[in-house]
Design a protein around this motif. Structure first.
Motif, PDB file in Angstrom:
ATOM      1  N   GLY A 138      -1.240  19.031 -11.835  1.00  0.00           N
ATOM      2  CA  GLY A 138      -0.592  20.185 -11.617  1.00  0.00           C
ATOM      3  C   GLY A 138      -0.064  20.479 -10.219  1.00  0.00           C
ATOM      4  N   ARG A 139       0.268  19.390  -9.333  1.00  0.00           N
ATOM      5  CA  ARG A 139       0.820  19.455  -8.148  1.00  0.00           C
ATOM      6  C   ARG A 139       2.379  18.998  -8.095  1.00  0.00           C
ATOM      7  N   THR A 140       3.107  19.481  -7.377  1.00  0.00           N
ATOM      8  CA  THR A 140       4.480  18.844  -7.174  1.00  0.00           C
ATOM      9  C   THR A 140       4.555  17.968  -6.124  1.00  0.00           C
ATOM     10  N   VAL A 141       5.158  16.640  -6.619  1.00  0.00           N
ATOM     11  CA  VAL A 141       5.001  15.456  -6.062  1.00  0.00           C
ATOM     12  C   VAL A 141       6.576  14.857  -5.993  1.00  0.00           C
ATOM     13  N   ALA A 142       6.737  14.440  -4.604  1.00  0.00           N
ATOM     14  CA  ALA A 142       8.160  14.141  -4.475  1.00  0.00           C
ATOM     15  C   ALA A 142       7.931  12.464  -4.723  1.00  0.00           C
ATOM     16  N   VAL A 143       9.175  11.723  -4.978  1.00  0.00           N
ATOM     17  CA  VAL A 143       8.790  10.247  -4.991  1.00  0.00           C
ATOM     18  C   VAL A 143      10.396   9.584  -5.330  1.00  0.00           C
ATOM     19  N   SER A 144      10.673   8.486  -4.901  1.00  0.00           N
ATOM     20  CA  SER A 144      12.104   8.034  -5.057  1.00  0.00           C
ATOM     21  C   SER A 144      12.009   7.412  -6.301  1.00  0.00           C
TER      22      SER A 144
ATOM     23  N   ASP B 214       4.154  19.596  -2.691  1.00  0.00           N
ATOM     24  CA  ASP B 214       2.779  19.502  -2.139  1.00  0.00           C
ATOM     25  C   ASP B 214       2.578  18.096  -1.466  1.00  0.00           C
ATOM     26  N   ILE B 215       3.351  17.081  -1.655  1.00  0.00           N
ATOM     27  CA  ILE B 215       2.931  15.738  -1.422  1.00  0.00           C
ATOM     28  C   ILE B 215       4.255  14.956  -1.528  1.00  0.00           C
ATOM     29  N   TYR B 216       4.287  13.894  -0.650  1.00  0.00           N
ATOM     30  CA  TYR B 216       5.262  12.983  -0.803  1.00  0.00           C
ATOM     31  C   TYR B 216       4.621  11.720  -0.817  1.00  0.00           C
TER      32      TYR B 216
ATOM     33  N   ILE C  12       0.809  -1.120  -0.104  1.00  0.00           N
ATOM     34  CA  ILE C  12      -0.070   0.127   0.078  1.00  0.00           C
ATOM     35  C   ILE C  12       0.877   1.305   0.110  1.00  0.00           C
ATOM     36  N   LEU C  13       0.920   2.111  -0.890  1.00  0.00           N
ATOM     37  CA  LEU C  13       1.463   3.493  -0.895  1.00  0.00           C
ATOM     38  C   LEU C  13       0.513   4.485  -0.098  1.00  0.00           C
ATOM     39  N   GLY C  14       1.226   5.322   0.391  1.00  0.00           N
ATOM     40  CA  GLY C  14       0.631   6.523   1.193  1.00  0.00           C
ATOM     41  C   GLY C  14       1.080   7.706   0.480  1.00  0.00           C
ATOM     42  N   PHE C  15      -0.032   8.783   0.428  1.00  0.00           N
ATOM     43  CA  PHE C  15       0.273  10.073   0.166  1.00  0.00           C
ATOM     44  C   PHE C  15       0.331  10.974   1.210  1.00  0.00           C
ATOM     45  N   GLU C  16       1.557  11.569   1.538  1.00  0.00           N
ATOM     46  CA  GLU C  16       1.687  12.423   2.724  1.00  0.00           C
ATOM     47  C   GLU C  16       1.730  13.920   2.389  1.00  0.00           C
ATOM     48  N   ALA C  17       0.859  14.530   3.031  1.00  0.00           N
ATOM     49  CA  ALA C  17       1.020  16.200   2.929  1.00  0.00           C
ATOM     50  C   ALA C  17       0.931  16.674   4.161  1.00  0.00           C
TER      51      ALA C  17
ATOM     52  N   LEU D 153      11.980  17.940   4.342  1.00  0.00           N
ATOM     53  CA  LEU D 153      12.170  19.157   4.330  1.00  0.00           C
ATOM     54  C   LEU D 153      11.636  19.864   3.276  1.00  0.00           C
ATOM     55  N   ALA D 154      11.581  19.467   2.383  1.00  0.00           N
ATOM     56  CA  ALA D 154      10.982  19.981   1.118  1.00  0.00           C
ATOM     57  C   ALA D 154       9.419  20.100   1.267  1.00  0.00           C
ATOM     58  N   LEU D 155       8.799  18.887   1.837  1.00  0.00           N
ATOM     59  CA  LEU D 155       7.504  18.922   2.364  1.00  0.00           C
ATOM     60  C   LEU D 155       7.011  20.288   3.467  1.00  0.00           C
ATOM     61  N   SER D 156       7.949  20.231   4.386  1.00  0.00           N
ATOM     62  CA  SER D 156       7.868  21.108   5.344  1.00  0.00           C
ATOM     63  C   SER D 156       7.810  22.587   4.902  1.00  0.00           C
ATOM     64  N   SER D 157       8.677  22.867   3.747  1.00  0.00           N
ATOM     65  CA  SER D 157       8.913  24.192   3.539  1.00  0.00           C
ATOM     66  C   SER D 157       8.212  24.714   2.519  1.00  0.00           C
TER      67      SER D 157
END
Length: 326
Positions: free
Chosen positions: A185-191, A236-238, A164-169, A228-232
């Motif tokens: 249109g969102r900015t999404v972080a992923v490995s 928008d989401i990891y 299961i994947l999680g979308f954390e904001a 850090l990118a999420l907190s700043s």
């Protein structure tokens, strides 16, 4: 759920490594970290971060142990390879900086109990998990590895948890993720190199076909960098393994999981499997051991102590349908 190598984290540093100040923006990680609010799993269980794990144990089952290839039985040891990083509650170091703890080591230990084998843990970089399995250096990988159709060409799998994947904001972000349109249109972080990245790429393609903007995918070197990118507000989401995102959200109180999704996409229920070189004769023993601990309840105890009750499987399967190639 493919996890690339991350910077190693110890339980002593868990508070700092997992918890980010809400307004942090400095490139200096230490300056952006705040004290953790506790060591509690998402189900409310207090997490033991010491080397004295008092792991759940179970008796040897001779009939299942007899399924182990003779070479391994004579050796008396099962070599387990994992990718160690900042991934509590999956796999990380206790507060002695040496003892490997987490749900994956606990399950590996249970498998060893059933098979009557000592467990040897071998933490390596993500790519070297597969190099080591290919060469026969390691017997089995237990590192949150998703069953995929491509991997099934080289490896055998005995499943032991849902993928299961999680979308954390940020907490209070006011949006939910249920499908492709929600990330448009969102900015999404992923490995990079993970099945979650593959899912997001597919979602972007679908959004473009439907006249929506694609998400901008961002890549960082470590989970501390992601947070850090999420907190700043730079992302928008990891998107990562749900056990990791849910654990982090509970620890910090600053983020929340705003959606979950099968790691194998909409058409397939994603599953995590103990991974071994194809046709080496070990997968039936692994499958038998996992089904034994599911049946006797020790599997459930392990998942509960790490807050992963919701990701339990009812039975272990050998080589089920996995994430499609396309």
């Amino acid at each position: 759920m493919s996890l690339p190598r991350r910077a190693l984290v110890t339980a002593a540093a868990l508070a700092a490594a997992l918890t980010l100040a809400a307004c942090g923006s400095s490139s200096d990680v230490a300056a952006d970290l705040a004290p953790a609010k506790g060591s509690t799993a998402p189900n409310g269980t207090t997490v033991n971060l010491t080397p004295q794990q008092n792991r759940v144990t179970t008796p040897k089952v001779e009939a299942i142990a007899a399924l182990v290839p003779e070479e391994i039985r004579k050796r008396g040891k099962l070599t387990v390879v994992d990718s160690l990083g900042t991934t509590p509650p999956l796999d990380f170091y206790a507060n002695d900086d040496r003892t490997i703890i987490g749900v994956e080591p606990d399950l590996a230990s249970l498998i060893g109990n059933v098979l009557g084998l000592e467990i040897e843990f071998n933490p390596v970089s993500w790519e070297n998990i597969f190099v080591g399995l290919d060469s026969g250096k390691y017997d089995v990988g237990l590192s949150n590895i998703t069953v995929t159709e491509a991997r099934k060409e080289k490896y055998d799998f005995a499943t032991y948890r849902l993928d299961i994947l999680g979308f954390e904001a940020k907490k209070g972000s006011g949006w939910k993720v249920t499908g492709p349109k929600d990330i448009a249109g969102r900015t999404v972080a992923v490995s990079s190199g993970t099945n979650q990245e593959k899912l997001l790429v597919a979602w972007n393609e679908e959004n473009v076909r439907n006249g929506l903007k694609p998400a901008e995918l961002k890549y960082f070197q470590s989970s501390s960098d992601y947070y850090l990118a999420l907190s700043s507000g730079r992302i928008d989401i990891y998107v990562g393994p749900n056990p990791v995102t849910a654990f982090h959200a509970v620890q910090t109180g600053e983020t929340e999981v705003i959606g979950t999704y099968s790691g194998a996409g909409a058409a397939v229920l994603g599953k995590i499997g103990a991974t071994t070189k194809k046709d080496n004769g070990l997968v039936k023993a692994l499958n038998g051991a996992i089904n034994e601990v599911i049946g006797n309840g020790t599997y459930g105890q392990v998942l509960k102590r790490w807050g992963l009750d919701a990701e339990a499987v009812q039975t272990s399967e050998i080589n089920p349908v996995g994430l499609p190639k396309t």
